[in-house]
Design an enzyme around this catalytic site. Structure first.
Site, short mmCIF file in Angstrom:
data_model
loop_
_atom_site.label_atom_id
_atom_site.label_comp_id
_atom_site.label_asym_id
_atom_site.label_seq_id
_atom_site.Cartn_x
_atom_site.Cartn_y
_atom_site.Cartn_z
N ASP A 30 18.86 27.45 -3.81
CA ASP A 30 20.00 26.62 -3.42
C ASP A 30 21.16 26.81 -4.40
O ASP A 30 20.96 26.88 -5.62
CB ASP A 30 19.58 25.15 -3.40
CG ASP A 30 20.69 24.23 -2.95
OD1 ASP A 30 20.88 24.08 -1.74
OD2 ASP A 30 21.38 23.68 -3.83
N CYS A 38 3.76 -12.39 -6.86
CA CYS A 38 3.58 -13.71 -6.25
C CYS A 38 4.13 -14.82 -7.15
O CYS A 38 3.84 -14.85 -8.36
CB CYS A 38 2.11 -13.97 -5.96
SG CYS A 38 1.83 -15.49 -5.02
N CYS A 74 3.67 -14.83 -1.05
CA CYS A 74 4.20 -13.51 -1.45
C CYS A 74 4.10 -12.48 -0.34
O CYS A 74 4.71 -11.43 -0.41
CB CYS A 74 3.48 -13.00 -2.69
SG CYS A 74 1.72 -12.66 -2.47
N CYS A 124 -3.04 -11.64 -3.25
CA CYS A 124 -1.60 -11.69 -3.44
C CYS A 124 -1.06 -10.35 -3.96
O CYS A 124 -1.81 -9.48 -4.38
CB CYS A 124 -1.23 -12.78 -4.47
SG CYS A 124 -1.82 -14.42 -4.08
N CYS A 165 -1.94 -13.94 1.21
CA CYS A 165 -1.16 -15.08 0.74
C CYS A 165 0.04 -15.31 1.67
O CYS A 165 0.67 -14.36 2.13
CB CYS A 165 -0.67 -14.81 -0.68
SG CYS A 165 0.43 -16.08 -1.35
N THR A 225 -9.76 -19.50 -4.32
CA THR A 225 -8.98 -19.84 -3.12
C THR A 225 -9.29 -18.94 -1.94
O THR A 225 -8.97 -19.27 -0.79
CB THR A 225 -7.47 -19.74 -3.41
OG1 THR A 225 -7.13 -18.39 -3.75
CG2 THR A 225 -7.08 -20.67 -4.56
#
Length: 458
Positions: free
Chosen positions: A424, A37, A67, A33, A64, A29
């Protein structure tokens, strides 16, 4: 190096604890992502893993739209551990390459341009300006997805000086024009509200209670599920309220800001303030291994203060007094010297005083020794004038400022992860119950150890 099997497990389980640590690119694609996702997981043979969004983009993948990698928490792992690179990344995120040249940045870092380029090539495979531009585009993408700001304002808030330049850069790096992206994704909230993600777990109740016991009326506000405050960034003024959404591992942050040019660094400062980019899973695993038997609060975060100067003032006013007494002193200082804020709700709100305001005041309104007032004025005047004042390790050269004050301000005002506050009082009270504890074994997460011990202090 990323472990392929660990990456595969994180991807298939959609484990939010790995969000921001790795990005998943899909060869078929051309999209990358986050591990969380919601899309149907691709076949493993079609997947490539990257340690950062910049690296995935450089390899030719686009983010993407489901996501939204622009919303992932940052990962300390990809930021590196070299001091020079870390400082360069911080300055770039604050707009150094938007306001000046690469030569100007290198002069501030004290290195040559060739060396800086080599550092970025080794870490990201891109030049510093390419890195900066992609970060700008990702921030613009987040604003387009999540807000109703006009595209022109988005460009301005992302550091672009012209709409044409913004459109060209956005299309080149994201693969769509700004208007195409906004038209296709209309789940935005009115006004300026951003969703800032974190990796679970997140001990919100502990952080909330810490702030509630120390918050300054008018400057800050704390509720069951929110924390907010007035803020300044250079010349910009505004305020924010962060509402915790544990179901989605994020804060919904509503912002008002009078200069959108400051929006990007302000958002990063809010992330630091809420410690949203910490990997508490890694930190606590290290503490548990180094200090077996130490009971740990899961998901503990460092409670930040907005600026180093504010953290320094609060630390000085907190010297040798109770938390309640220090809170009263800071409140008096803010109400007397702080710039009032016009609020539609008629509530009294103030910005924290500037170094110039503190340095010019006799501080007669503070019920404390004259020597402590002189320390405040001395610190404010020095912070106003000296560039080295931004490094708390140099503060101890000033009369009245000891190591505890400098370290406390570093831990809360700069969110330094490795500060051990051994002197402290709260830490001293907790130590007898933890016989044999070696703080050195907790490095580089001794700030988190300090905070863990505060939760055990009687």
């Amino acid at each position: 190096m990323l472990d392929p099997e660990l990456c595969r497990q994180a991807r298939l389980s959609r484990d939010a604890r790995f969000d921001g640590h790795l990005f998943i690119a899909v060869k078929t694609t051309g999209i990358y992502c986050r591990p969380i996702c919601p899309a149907v997981p691709p076949r493993e043979r079609n997947v490539v893993y990257f340690p950062s969004a910049v690296a995935a983009a450089q390899a030719g993948y686009r983010p993407c739209l489901r996501c939204r990698p622009d919303s992932a928490p940052d990962s300390p792992a990809w930021r590196g551990n070299q001091t020079t690179l870390e400082r360069a990344l911080r300055l770039i995120d604050e707009g150094a390459l938007q306001e000046g040249s690469l030569a100007d940045l290198c002069e501030r870092l004290g290195i040559g341009e060739r060396y800086l380029r080599r550092l970025f090539q080794q870490r990201f495979g891109v030049a510093p300006k390419t890195y900066a531009l992609y970060r700008q585009c990702l921030f613009a993408k987040q604003l387009l997805h999540q807000t109703t700001l006009p595209v022109t304002d988005v460009a301005y808030a992302s550091g672009f000086r012209s709409l044409r330049r913004f459109n060209d850069a956005f299309r080149t790096h994201i693969g769509l024009s700004p208007r195409e992206l906004r038209r296709d994704h209309a789940d935005r909230t009115p006004g300026l509200t951003l969703r800032l993600a974190y990796r679970p777990p997140y001990a919100w109740e502990t952080l909330r209670d810490f702030h509630a016991s120390r918050h300054i009326d008018g400057l800050e506000w704390v509720g069951e599920r929110h924390y907010g405050r007035c803020l300044t960034w250079r010349e910009a003024r505004g305020h924010f309220t962060a509402e915790h959404d544990p179901d989605h591992h994020r804060f919904d942050v509503t912002l008002e800001l009078d200069d959108l040019r400051a929006l990007s660094p302000v958002v990063r400062q809010i992330r630091r303030l809420l410690d949203l980019d910490a990997d508490t899973r890694t930190i606590e695993a290290h503490l548990a291994h180094a200090l077996p038997g130490l009971p740990l609060v899961e998901g503990l975060r460092l409670p930040g203060v907005w600026s180093l100067f504010e953290a320094g003032i609060r630390a000085i006013l907190g010297q040798q007094v109770s938390i309640a007494a220090a809170r009263r002193l800071v409140t008096t200082l803010v109400e007397t010297l702080g710039e009032p804020v016009v609020d539609a709700t008629d509530r009294a709100r103030y910005h924290f005083p500037t170094p110039a305001q503190v340095a010019a005041s006799d501080l007669a309104f503070l019920g404390m020794p004259e020597s402590r007032k002189a320390t405040l004025r001395r610190f404010a005047a020095w912070f106003q004038e000296a560039e080295t004042s931004r490094d708390p390790s140099t503060w101890t050269t000033l009369k009245g400022i000891g190591q505890w004050t400098a370290d406390y301000a570093t831990m809360r005002g700069a969110s330094h992860p490795d500060i051990w506050l051994g002197g402290d009082l709260g830490v001293k009270k907790a130590l007898p119950a933890l016989e044999g504890l070696d703080p050195g074994a907790a490095a580089p997460w001794r700030s988190y150890l300090t905070l863990q011990l505060w939760t055990h202090s009687p």
